[in-house]
Design a protein around this motif. Structure first.
Motif, PDB file in Angstrom:
ATOM      1  N   ASP A 188       7.557   7.263  -4.144  1.00 41.02           N
ATOM      2  CA  ASP A 188       6.357   6.977  -3.360  1.00 41.02           C
ATOM      3  C   ASP A 188       6.545   5.800  -2.414  1.00 41.02           C
ATOM      4  O   ASP A 188       7.540   5.078  -2.472  1.00 41.02           O
ATOM      5  CB  ASP A 188       5.133   6.759  -4.275  1.00 41.02           C
ATOM      6  CG  ASP A 188       5.249   5.534  -5.165  1.00 41.02           C
ATOM      7  OD1 ASP A 188       4.837   5.623  -6.319  1.00 41.02           O
ATOM      8  OD2 ASP A 188       5.733   4.475  -4.705  1.00 41.02           O
ATOM      9  N   ALA A 189       5.561   5.644  -1.545  1.00 39.14           N
ATOM     10  CA  ALA A 189       5.684   4.701  -0.429  1.00 39.14           C
ATOM     11  C   ALA A 189       5.871   3.260  -0.877  1.00 39.14           C
ATOM     12  O   ALA A 189       6.625   2.505  -0.269  1.00 39.14           O
ATOM     13  CB  ALA A 189       4.456   4.803   0.476  1.00 39.14           C
ATOM     14  N   SER A 190       5.189   2.869  -1.961  1.00 38.18           N
ATOM     15  CA  SER A 190       5.305   1.487  -2.411  1.00 38.18           C
ATOM     16  C   SER A 190       6.720   1.174  -2.871  1.00 38.18           C
ATOM     17  O   SER A 190       7.264   0.107  -2.570  1.00 38.18           O
ATOM     18  CB  SER A 190       4.312   1.211  -3.545  1.00 38.18           C
ATOM     19  OG  SER A 190       4.539   2.086  -4.633  1.00 38.18           O
ATOM     20  N   SER A 191       7.329   2.098  -3.595  1.00 38.67           N
ATOM     21  CA  SER A 191       8.687   1.878  -4.090  1.00 38.67           C
ATOM     22  C   SER A 191       9.715   2.009  -2.968  1.00 38.67           C
ATOM     23  O   SER A 191      10.756   1.347  -2.993  1.00 38.67           O
ATOM     24  CB  SER A 191       9.004   2.863  -5.212  1.00 38.67           C
ATOM     25  OG  SER A 191       8.109   2.691  -6.277  1.00 38.67           O
ATOM     26  N   VAL A 192       9.442   2.865  -1.995  1.00 38.20           N
ATOM     27  CA  VAL A 192      10.300   2.938  -0.812  1.00 38.20           C
ATOM     28  C   VAL A 192      10.301   1.589  -0.101  1.00 38.20           C
ATOM     29  O   VAL A 192      11.350   1.070   0.298  1.00 38.20           O
ATOM     30  CB  VAL A 192       9.826   4.050   0.150  1.00 38.20           C
ATOM     31  CG1 VAL A 192      10.547   3.955   1.489  1.00 38.20           C
ATOM     32  CG2 VAL A 192      10.068   5.423  -0.468  1.00 38.20           C
ATOM     33  N   THR A 193       9.108   1.009   0.047  1.00 42.74           N
ATOM     34  CA  THR A 193       8.984  -0.300   0.680  1.00 42.74           C
ATOM     35  C   THR A 193       9.767  -1.362  -0.082  1.00 42.74           C
ATOM     36  O   THR A 193      10.500  -2.170   0.507  1.00 42.74           O
ATOM     37  CB  THR A 193       7.503  -0.718   0.763  1.00 42.74           C
ATOM     38  OG1 THR A 193       6.777   0.245   1.519  1.00 42.74           O
ATOM     39  CG2 THR A 193       7.348  -2.087   1.402  1.00 42.74           C
ATOM     40  N   ALA A 194       9.627  -1.364  -1.411  1.00 41.59           N
ATOM     41  CA  ALA A 194      10.323  -2.346  -2.234  1.00 41.59           C
ATOM     42  C   ALA A 194      11.833  -2.183  -2.136  1.00 41.59           C
ATOM     43  O   ALA A 194      12.575  -3.164  -1.970  1.00 41.59           O
ATOM     44  CB  ALA A 194       9.881  -2.211  -3.697  1.00 41.59           C
TER      45      ALA A 194
END
Length: 261
Positions: A188-194
Motif C-alpha cells: 500500500d501507499a504508506s509502505s511504498v512511501t516509507a
C-alpha cells in the motif's frame, strides 16, 4: 476540530521525532522509525480521545501530502513512468492473484480470507481489503486477519527492501530502478512511501525514488480500478470485488513533502 487536536498532536510529535532520528540513521529512515514508534506506543498507550485525530491524520492529511508531493513532479515523467511500469504492474497483479488462488486451495484457507489477502497483496493493501470486504460479506475477524497479514509484510518490506535493493545491485545514483521495484512490490501507499523515502535517505537522492515509486503505485491502483469499474454495472458490482484507490499513509508523508517543496 477540537476533537481531532490530541490525535493530530500525537502524530505530529511522533513524526518530528522520527524525522530527526531518520536524519541520524538514514539507512533506517524516518518513515520506518515512525512505524516502529507507532507500534510500540500502541502497546502502552490507549486513549480514545486521540482516535479521531489519528484517523483524520491518516486519511485527510495524507491526501494533502500527496497533493504537495505532486507539485514537485513533472507531468511528462509521470506519463513516461506510467507507460513504462504498466506491463510490470499487469504481470505482478496477475501473478499475485493466481498464486493466492492456488495457495488457498492447497492450504485449505477459507475463501473469504484468501480473497482479502490476495487483493491486499496484489493491489493496494488495506484499501483493497476495506473495499472488498463488504462485497464478499467478510466479517470483522476475517478483515482483521487479512489486514494484519498485509501490514506485517508491509513493515518487513519497509525494513528490508532497501537492503535487498543494495544486495541485488540496484543503482544508488538514481531512484529509478528502486522506485519501480518499490511501487510494484510493496502493498500500500504508506509502505511504498516509507520504503522509497528510506532509499532516498540512504543514498541522498532527494525525492527521486519517492516520486518514481508513488507514480508507479498510483498507476497500479488507478489502472486496476478503471479496468474493473468500466465493465461493471450495478448488479455485477454486487457479485465481484470492486477495488478502488483510497489514500493511506501517515503525517510523516506531509513533513517529508513539506521539507522538499
Amino acid at each position: 476540530m477540537q476533537k481531532y487536536l490530541k490525535g493530530i498532536i500525537l502524530c505530529l510529535v511522533i513524526s518530528i521525532v522520527s524525522w530527526l532520528l531518520g536524519k541520524q540513521f538514514p539507512i533506517v529512515g524516518g518513515a520506518v522509525i515512525a512505524i516502529i514508534m507507532g507500534m510500540i506506543i500502541t502497546l502502552f498507550y490507549h486513549n480514545e480521545e486521540t482516535n479521531a485525530g489519528i484517523n483524520f491524520t491518516s486519511k485527510y492529511i495524507l491526501q494533502l501530502a500527496v497533493v504537495l508531493l505532486g507539485f514537485g513532479m513533472n507531468l511528462g515523467v509521470i506519463v513516461h513512468t506510467g507507460v513504462e511500469s504498466l506491463p510490470i504492474i499487469i504481470c505482478t497483479i496477475s501473478t499475485s492473484l493466481i498464486i493466492a488462488a492456488i495457495l488457498a486451495k492447497a492450504m485449505h484457507i477459507p475463501t473469504r480470507i484468501a480473497t482479502l489477502v490476495g487483493v491486499g497483496s496484489s493491489i493496494c493493501g488495506g484499501s483493497a481489503i476495506a473495499a472488498t470486504a463488504p462485497v464478499i460479506d467478510a466479517d470483522d475477524n476475517e478483515v482483521a486477519q487479512a489486514i494484519s497479514i498485509i501490514f506485517f509484510f508491509n513493515v518487513l518490506a519497509a525494513l528490508f527492501f532497501p537492503m535487498l535493493g543494495k544486495f541485488i545491485g540496484m543503482s544508488t545514483t538514481s531512484g529509478h530502478a528502486f522506485g519501480l521495484f518499490a511501487g510494484t512490490a510493496v502493498n500500500d501507499a504508506s509502505s511504498v512511501t516509507a520504503t522509497a523515502s528510506t532509499w532516498d535517505s540512504m543514498w541522498h537522492l532527494g525525492t527521486s525514488t519517492l516520486d518514481q515509486a508513488v507514480t508507479v503505485k498510483n498507476t497500479c491502483d488507478y489502472s486496476y480500478y478503471t479496468c474493473i469499474s468500466s465493465n461493471a454495472d450495478e448488479e455485477k458490482q454486487k457479485q465481484r470485488p470492486v477495488l478502488f484507490k483510497t489514500s493511506l499513509s501517515n503525517i510523516y508523508s506531509l513533513l517529508y513533502s513539506c521539507r522538499n517543496h
